[in-house]
Design an enzyme around this catalytic site. Structure first.
Site: not given
Length: 748
Positions: A510-511, A514, A517
């Site tokens: 998940h991180e 980020h 992104h």
């Protein structure tokens, strides 16, 4: 969770500038029509110029705690002079001499703020906390002096009003619109008296929210739960019991045992604790932290914050803080977010009641003569899960070794999907010995950026997990991203293999979503770059990357038993995925409750907020708000109670009126997973398409348009409800979201 780079109102109010420096660096007015007569002061000390390290990464060997206050003061003074130079320019306002010049201002301030707030979150000290308390209101006042400056706004408005006659790129147009709307949202169109009151409110909120964050961290980190005997901890592993003994000794109670509190209401060790009284003690210590039962009480801070936010919203003519705060969100209006969540409540409530009855039966079968309580829930839910799905959580952990999860799992996924490669390096200084650093190489072999990985829990770190930048990507400055991920994985004892739970595996993917992104940012302007998106969009790209944790080709590359080297059995993964829909009454319920509790605090009128003026009224309001939801709140408390709800009370903006974002973006995530699966899964073609349509777009376009460019249609809530096991008998499962509205909802 994606961290704010600057955790203050001032940070948001700096117009995402954080971008110019004195002394030999690019002059913010270099592209202006005439020379400025305003003298820009020169900074001194470490933060006065860019770092000389690769990618401009901060050199922690050259930074001391004594550097921060002078750097903040100088950075504010320099940016103030840069703004004065923009105002003093006798030439007519243009996009370059006003909007771009503002974007360029404040580079020294940005450098110090990025490093400082990274450390106060991940490796703070008493001195850093003192500096934070001192500097936060000053930063807020500084930001307000820019965004609420009538002369500056007059120049911005002149450019904005002339936009139809201007030739601009789409990104230029977005920057202009954002600059204008941000100043209006800050109060540029208010009366002088109203602007002064907004400034005072902002300053007070900065002080109060900083204090809340520090107290909430203290309530968690400074209050381990003590137990007298090893029998109290029956069921825990030998290493967990030894860690508890060590922690008790560190806290001056040798011979006893202590368990440190974790971020959320539920605590990770509860399911394995056999002693029910000990479970209750640990749970209640978590549940009652910061509510006055111990040394810390944040309730009056909450009351003051809610009152000030409601008053500020009223100054802008808004009914409540949520209406004011959601101005730039994908959902746009509180009703959209509320209707989205409330459609899930009937099925969720029924699930909670059914699961509670099932747990009561399991307790009775285990010889218990009591009904399930929150401190029992996961113990018996896990037992049922183990029986139903034959799933042993401890056995699952044995296949997930942290370094392999990152390097052979996450990095492998990034290579397969996007063509990235990674190189570990030890020549870059770090802020803590546990931090790992990697150079990231793009699909063409060029250097893309620098990645820091800070995985382990420690007392100097706040709870949770997050991502942010030390350096943002920007073509204006020629900078590449320097990004960090912070987690809170319990560190294995010295000499033991570092294993992680499957939840932490998911969080690692998940991180890094980020981080991707941020790495794929493709913008000219920092303020639009990478993760500079709406609060209810930013979690979407990170969530969708969780799907690759169990993708067969990824899993087969990293999930091996740490002792035998055997690959994780396919049937174990099948069980993990089958079990994912189990226990949604709690897993999903606690998040929905927290999101709705946030909206309740954010929906107060000034009069309603002012009436909550005692600690007891704070408790009563929270209780009433939760009861109104119609969920089983005594069995399933919210993921965060108000007294330690850092997301919404520990920064002036943060996730207030925005915790629903995790649910909203899960809708986008689950619908995107469906697209990937339908289009061949983990392929470079799919990765390149997602990078082009979503990950590289930053905050440069409408979010519904961005999603439709990717998926070819509007987002659909059905895959999310199916993933949660909440679609049976739920007519809302066929709903689509279009233009920020759910069917049957009105945007007021």
């Amino acid at each position: 969770m994606k961290a704010q780079i600057l955790a203050t109102t001032a940070a948001a109010a700096l117009l995402a500038a954080c971008s110019t420096t004195p002394g030999g660096e690019m002059d913010p007015l270099a592209d202006a029509d005439v020379e400025s007569t305003v003298t820009i002061p020169e900074g001194t000390g470490y933060f006065a110029t860019d770092s000389t390290l690769p990618f401009l990464a901060p050199d922690f060997t050259k930074i001391s705690e004594d550097d921060y206050l002078p750097a903040f003061e100088q950075g504010m003074a320099i940016q103030k002079a840069e703004i004065e130079a923009i105002k003093a320019n006798p030439a007519a306002p243009t996009f370059e001499n006003t909007i771009v010049a503002m974007e360029k201002s404040g580079r020294m301030l940005g450098r110090v703020a990025r490093v400082f707030f990274a450390l106060t979150g991940s490796n703070t000290t008493d001195r850093l906390d003192e500096i934070n308390t001192e500097i936060s209101p000053k930063l807020t006042a500084h930001g307000d002096s820019i965004t609420l400056d009538p002369e500056l706004f007059a120049r911005v408005k002149a450019v904005y009003d002339n936009r139809a006659a201007m030739t601009m790129t789409p990104e230029d147009a977005t920057l202009l619109e954002n600059t204008y709307e941000s100043m209006v949202h800050a109060g540029a169109l208010l009366t002088d008296a109203q602007r002064e009151r907004v400034k005072a409110i902002n300053s007070e909120l900065s002080t109060l929210t900083t204090e809340f964050g520090q107290l909430a961290r203290s309530a968690m980190n400074d209050n381990p739960v003590f137990f007298d005997s090893r029998e109290d901890l029956a069921g825990l592993s030998d290493s967990d019991i030894q860690a508890a003994a060590d922690l008790a000794a560190e806290n001056g109670q040798p011979g006893k045992f202590a368990i440190a509190l974790q971020n959320t209401t539920q605590q990770p060790l509860l399911p394995t604790m056999e002693n029910r009284d000990a479970r209750e003690k640990l749970f209640k210590a978590s549940y009652h932290r910061a509510d006055g039962r111990m040394d810390v009480d944040t309730r009056m801070l909450i009351a003051k914050i809610a009152t000030l936010r409601a008053e500020k919203a009223a100054l802008f003519g808004e009914a409540d803080w949520a209406s004011y705060a959601m101005w730039d969100r994908m959902a746009e209006k509180p009703k959209t977010a509320l209707d989205f969540m409330e459609q899930m409540v009937p099925a969720l409530a029924a699930t909670q009641r059914a699961e509670a009855a099932m747990l009561d039966e399991a307790i009775k079968a285990d010889g218990g003569d009591y009904e399930v309580k929150p401190w029992d829930w996961y113990r018996y839910a896990n037992k049922i899960k183990a029986e139903r799905y034959d799933l042993d959580e401890d056995a699952v952990m044995e296949y997930f070794q942290l370094d392999k999860v990152l390097e052979d799992g996450v990095f492998f996924m990034a290579e397969e999907l996007y063509g990235l490669t990674f190189e570990r390096r030890t020549d870059v200084p770090v802020y803590h010995p546990d931090v790992w650093v990697y150079t990231v190489f793009d699909r063409d072999g060029s250097e893309l950026g620098l990645f820091y990985f800070d995985p382990f829990q420690r007392p100097s770190k706040r709870g949770g997990a997050w991502m942010s930048n030390f350096v943002d990507q920007s073509y204006l400055w020629g900078t590449k991203p320097v990004i960090y991920n912070v987690l809170n994985i319990p560190k294995a004892p010295e000499g033991e293999t570092q294993l992680v739970s499957f939840d932490w595996v998911n969080t690692t993917f998940h991180e890094f979503g980020h981080a991707l992104h941020g790495f794929f940012a493709d913008q000219r302007y920092e303020s639009l770059s990478g993760t500079a998106t709406a609060r209810d969009f930013v979690e979407y790209p990170s969530q969708v990357h969780e799907m690759w944790a169990t993708w067969p080709s990824v899993l087969s590359n990293y999930a091996f038993h740490y002792e035998t080297g055997e690959p994780i059995p396919a049937e174990m993964i099948d069980k993990i995925e089958a079990a994912a829909k189990f226990n949604q009454g709690y897993d999903f319920g606690e998040v929905v409750e927290a999101a709705l509790l946030d909206m309740k605090w954010s929906a107060l009128s000034p009069a309603e907020a002012a009436a909550i003026d005692t600690p007891e009224k704070v408790d009563a309001f929270e209780r009433q708000s939760l009861e109104e939801l119609g969920l089983e709140i005594d069995l399933v408390p919210p993921r965060y109670r108000s007294t330690y709800f850092n997301h919404i009370f520990s920064s002036p903006s943060g996730y207030s009126a925005g915790y629903y974002s995790y649910l909203w973006t899960e809708m986008l995530d689950r619908d995107s997973r469906k697209w990937f699966i339908e289009n061949g899964g983990l392929t470079r073609a799919n990765g390149d398409h997602y990078r082009a349509t979503v990950l590289s777009r930053g905050g440069t376009m409408d979010y519904f348009e961005m999603f439709e460019n990717f998926a070819g249609r509007a987002p659909d809530v059905t895959p999310m409800l199916e993933a949660r096991g909440l679609t049976e008998g739920d007519e809302a499962a066929d709903s689509e979201v279009s233009d920020g509205k759910l069917p049957g909802t009105a945007v007021n």
